[in-house]
Design an enzyme around this catalytic site. Structure first.
Site, PDB file in Angstrom:
ATOM      1  N   ALA A 202       0.855  -1.189   0.000  1.00 40.27           N
ATOM      2  CA  ALA A 202       0.000   0.000   0.000  1.00 40.27           C
ATOM      3  C   ALA A 202       0.893   1.243   0.000  1.00 40.27           C
ATOM      4  CB  ALA A 202      -0.895   0.012   1.233  1.00 40.27           C
ATOM      5  N   LYS A 203       0.338   2.383  -0.175  1.00 44.80           N
ATOM      6  CA  LYS A 203       1.095   3.640  -0.057  1.00 44.80           C
ATOM      7  C   LYS A 203       0.098   4.758   0.143  1.00 44.80           C
ATOM      8  CE  LYS A 203       5.491   4.844  -0.274  1.00 44.80           C
ATOM      9  NZ  LYS A 203       6.691   4.024  -0.008  1.00 44.80           N
ATOM     10  N   GLY A 204       0.566   5.861   0.721  1.00 41.63           N
ATOM     11  CA  GLY A 204      -0.309   7.012   0.911  1.00 41.63           C
ATOM     12  C   GLY A 204       0.446   8.292   0.655  1.00 41.63           C
TER      13      GLY A 204
END
Ligand code: NAD
Length: 415
Positions: A104-106
């Site tokens: 995931a990444k944000g």
């Protein structure tokens, strides 16, 4: 233009590896898109009383092998496509080192350098609230990335804990030690890379004692890497930061360079060396080249002039696919980012395990476990290099995609 879009690059790399490994078309369809993309627009009260609306993203690429894992970055140019690409790369990175996570990444589009600590805290707490529908120790676990740090992680942990009514340390990693952070997290990326390079030198008939090392970037990754190289007997002959580089063919005194960097803000003020540009630095003849700064540094344009035996990619994406090919044909052993810098996420995994157990390890235990995981990952990648006759990047992708594809297939498609 589309070639520069990171999401297109990530999908292209995936397609290439999927083609070589003969991945079945159904699984290709599933794995080449993210599972979830959340975009939020949220208001923050600024110090002068005005209200500003910020945009942020959290993308979960895949959770077939466990909760998704990946950092949060704060930068003025964050885009959804960039976050999607970084999320996909995290899926492959966690699979290469075989830890039970997805990717995931944000990111939040903002300029943290122009914001006060109080504004950053309010932005962080509101963003954490907006993405709280997705994150949690059993679902998705953020960590620091560009322009975020242990303090930002502490605010996220506290915000989620306030919502729940009890402390939830496992919701983020990269926390300060006082609230459930792990020993060894600051050196994890460089140390993981060092465990990999210690094995890789054997493959090219090199020894670390006496090896000449050039390092681009002197931040968390580059500085600790220089220290570990010296500890292993190598000679660091050139290093750089955003202001430029320094070169002494006889070797740099790394303790002194660190002191100069801390006191003056840049390595260029170190006396006993010649000044070089970041471009020239990459072309200095050496045995081990460590890109530890930015993406797209080694390209089709300069790959031919790079004179090294091993490239240890502590940075994410420092080498373009065109340069990969040129260097591999020249006999350079590239240790790709999803292997070489995976020590960071591996110690993040240890932090999460310790938080869940509420039982904390000593640093020697962290190092022992990290060494085991990095060595296994290195030899698994090299086994694919030798059996499939592909370069280490494609090999690492194939190893990772195969693990994620198997998990997806065994679980089956719901309903
Ligand atoms: P950092 O901010 O601590 O350090 C970055 C360094 O690069 C600084 O010394 C900066 O001066 C230098 N730099 C900036 N622009 C440059 C330029 N044009 N030429 C040369 N040097 C330049 O960041 P970091 O945590 O060390 O990360 C560096 C790279 O490693 C990034 O690609 C990051 O994604 C990757 N990485 C870091 C970790 C980690 O745990 N820190 C984990 C995985 C990957």
């Amino acid at each position: 233009m589309s070639e520069l879009n990171p999401w297109k690059v990530a999908q292209k790399q995936f397609d290439e590896a999927a083609e070589v490994m003969g991945l079945e078309p159904d699984l290709r369809e599933v794995l080449r898109e993210p599972k979830r993309e959340l975009t939020v627009h949220f208001p923050v009260k600024m110090d002068d009383g005005t209200i500003k609306v910020f945009t942020g993203h959290r993308v979960q690429h895949n959770q077939a092998r466990g909760p998704s894992k990946g950092g949060i970055r704060y930068a003025p140019d964050v885009t959804l496509d960039e976050v999607k690409a970084l999320a996909m790369w995290m899926t492959w990175k966690t699979a290469v080192v075989n830890i039970p996570y997805g990717g995931a990444k944000g990111g939040v589009r903002c300029n943290p350098k122009e914001m006060s600590q109080a504004e950053l805290e309010r932005l962080t707490r509101r963003f954490a609230t907006e993405i709280s529908i997705l994150i949690g120790p059993e679902k998705d676990i953020p960590a620091p990335d560009v322009n975020t740090n242990p303090q930002v992680m502490a605010w996220i942990m506290d915000t989620i804990s306030m919502h729940k009514g009890y402390s939830v340390p496992g919701v983020v990693t990269g926390k300060p030690l006082e609230i459930g952070g792990s020993k060894g997290r600051n050196v994890a990326t460089s140390l993981g890379g060092q465990y990999v390079v210690r094995e890789a030198v054997k493959r090219v008939g090199l020894q670390l004692p006496g090896a000449k090392v050039v390092i681009q970037g002197f931040g968390n990754a580059g500085m600790y890497s220089a220290q570990f190289m010296v500890e292993d007997g190598a000679t660091v002959i050139a290093v750089s930061d955003s202001k430029g580089g320094i070169y002494n063919p006889k070797g740099l005194n790394i303790d002194e360079v660190i002191k100069v960097k801390q006191e003056t803000g840049s390595v260029i003020n170190y006396k006993d060396a010649d000044r070089v540009s970041n471009k020239e630095l990459l072309e200095i003849p050496n045995d081990i080249l460590v890109p530890a700064a930015l993406e797209n540094q080694i390209t089709e344009e300069n790959a031919d002039r790079i004179q090294t035996k091993i490239i240890l990619e502590l940075a994410n994406g420092p080498t373009t696919p065109e340069a990969d090919k040129i260097l591999w044909d020249k006999g350079v052993l590239i240790l790709p980012d999803i292997l070489a810098n995976a020590g960071g996420v591996t110690v993040s995994y240890f932090e999460w395990v310790q938080d869940i157990y509420s039982f904390f390890w000593e640093e020697d235990e962290i190092r022992r476990q990290l060494e085991r995981i990095m060595q296994q990952a290195y030899y698994s990648v090299m086994e694919k290099v030798d059996s499939l006759k592909v370069n280490p990047r494609i090999a690492a992708y194939i190893l990772a995609i195969d693990r994620v594809a198997r998990a997806t297939k065994i679980r089956g498609i719901y309903p």
